[in-house]
Design a protein around this motif. Sequence first.
Motif, PDB file in Angstrom:
ATOM      1  N   PHE A  43       0.848  -1.188   0.000  1.00  0.00           N
ATOM      2  CA  PHE A  43       0.000   0.000   0.000  1.00  0.00           C
ATOM      3  C   PHE A  43       0.887   1.242   0.000  1.00  0.00           C
ATOM      4  O   PHE A  43       1.873   1.277   0.726  1.00  0.00           O
ATOM      5  CB  PHE A  43      -0.877  -0.008   1.261  1.00  0.00           C
ATOM      6  N   PRO A  44       0.600   2.279  -0.795  1.00  0.00           N
ATOM      7  CA  PRO A  44      -0.503   2.462  -1.740  1.00  0.00           C
ATOM      8  C   PRO A  44      -0.061   2.308  -3.199  1.00  0.00           C
ATOM      9  O   PRO A  44      -0.537   3.024  -4.074  1.00  0.00           O
ATOM     10  CB  PRO A  44      -0.933   3.890  -1.448  1.00  0.00           C
ATOM     11  N   ASN A  45       0.863   1.379  -3.455  1.00  0.00           N
ATOM     12  CA  ASN A  45       1.393   1.144  -4.802  1.00  0.00           C
ATOM     13  C   ASN A  45       0.268   0.875  -5.817  1.00  0.00           C
ATOM     14  O   ASN A  45      -0.668   0.137  -5.524  1.00  0.00           O
ATOM     15  CB  ASN A  45       2.338  -0.072  -4.719  1.00  0.00           C
ATOM     16  N   VAL A  46       0.369   1.472  -7.014  1.00  0.00           N
ATOM     17  CA  VAL A  46      -0.669   1.264  -8.034  1.00  0.00           C
ATOM     18  C   VAL A  46      -0.077   0.751  -9.358  1.00  0.00           C
ATOM     19  O   VAL A  46      -0.665   0.912 -10.422  1.00  0.00           O
ATOM     20  CB  VAL A  46      -1.501   2.552  -8.287  1.00  0.00           C
ATOM     21  N   GLU A  47       1.103   0.119  -9.252  1.00  0.00           N
ATOM     22  CA  GLU A  47       1.703  -0.497 -10.457  1.00  0.00           C
ATOM     23  C   GLU A  47       1.163  -1.920 -10.579  1.00  0.00           C
ATOM     24  O   GLU A  47       1.757  -2.879 -10.109  1.00  0.00           O
ATOM     25  CB  GLU A  47       3.232  -0.481 -10.347  1.00  0.00           C
ATOM     26  N   PHE A  48       0.016  -2.052 -11.245  1.00  0.00           N
ATOM     27  CA  PHE A  48      -0.706  -3.328 -11.284  1.00  0.00           C
ATOM     28  C   PHE A  48      -0.317  -4.249 -12.446  1.00  0.00           C
ATOM     29  O   PHE A  48      -0.716  -5.406 -12.474  1.00  0.00           O
ATOM     30  CB  PHE A  48      -2.220  -3.063 -11.380  1.00  0.00           C
ATOM     31  N   GLN A  49       0.458  -3.730 -13.403  1.00  0.00           N
ATOM     32  CA  GLN A  49       0.638  -4.430 -14.682  1.00  0.00           C
ATOM     33  C   GLN A  49       1.120  -5.876 -14.553  1.00  0.00           C
ATOM     34  O   GLN A  49       0.557  -6.793 -15.146  1.00  0.00           O
ATOM     35  CB  GLN A  49       1.599  -3.641 -15.593  1.00  0.00           C
TER      36      GLN A  49
END
Length: 397
Positions: free
Chosen positions: A209-215
């Motif tokens: 959290f709060p990382n948004v690198e979902f690839q």
Amino acid sequence: MSPTRRLVLSRSAALVGAASSGLLLPQLARAQGAKVRVGFMLPYTGTFAQLGVAIENGVRMAIAEQGGKLGGREIEWFKVDDESEPAKGIENANKLVQRDKVDVLIGTVHSGVQMGIQKVARDSGVLTLIPNAGVHAATRALCAPNVFRASFTNSQPTLALGQAMVAKGHKRAVWITWKYAAGDEAYEGFKDSYTKAGGTIVKELGLPFPNVEFQALLTEIASLKPDAVACFFAGGGAAKFIRDYAAAGLKDKIPLYGSGFLTEGVLDAAGPAADGIITTMHYSDSLDTPRNKQFRLDYVKMFRSQPDVYAVQGYDTGLLLAQGAKAVNGDLTGNKPALYKALESATIDSPRGKWTMSKAHNPVQDIYLRRVENKENKVIGIAAKALSDSGAGCKMG
């Protein structure tokens, strides 16, 4: 003799002396007519600022409907910005309890900050009402007679998700979330309900959290080819996950499910990518009941903005407080057994539907099944009736 005991005895002697000379009578009269001191410890800056405002609005609206008083007494309001900063949780809660001498503390949104409030609440005995934070410990291992929650536990929405997914024929699922307390606790509810319904969790995926690198994780989901994906995300990160999920070509191949926070307040930002997502939640803006319609109308008139789940939880916190205060004529400190009994036995006539309080002081409530259609969470059924959190490890006393 200990200094504390000596102080207590000397105070008692002073009170007896004061009473015999008639000095205590004005003090008692003043106490009975004193204002109720209500403290908000909410986020007013940063990521969760809008949530804090919605909660406060809801509380104030509920009390305004009761004539603007609590148990017939005037109210004095106090506010502390908790900044969603767990490291300042204890310090900020003490500002309200020790400096402002509040009779009731209403807070907060962030589960990490709630743990600080919980310590102060348990140490001081001040009445504490939780309008959002779903951290399990508050109504499980660290439960307390003076702490009541008007929202949910982190696992409550997902505890209603598993059966709904298996009923749709989705028997192999991947779970994905941020790796932090709320994500872990939401997973507990999903794992319990999904496996009991006969589903198999193929893989549990997480990122800090709060990382948004979902690839990379979306690529892994595509290769695993599950029947469905279930998740817990909220806020801006949820909107990005929904968009990225669609952009990766998964939207039309692998149905996406989640705890209702996935699609709360983010449907404009997520756009058409959100269409068709199914979530479970204890409220929906589109709940088609006279109670909800009236609430939404009144809220817009009062605040010139649309209410959301946070406003509803604030409103219910206000209703709960009003019921408790009425039972003790506004004296929140003088007769705590009567106050707690009133709060424990309350039935809240909420925009979300009527709910009651569990033995561990958490709402027993219906959880709705919702599908996103044209930027709205449409209720398509009830996923679970009168669902209660386990309250595991809660020992009142």
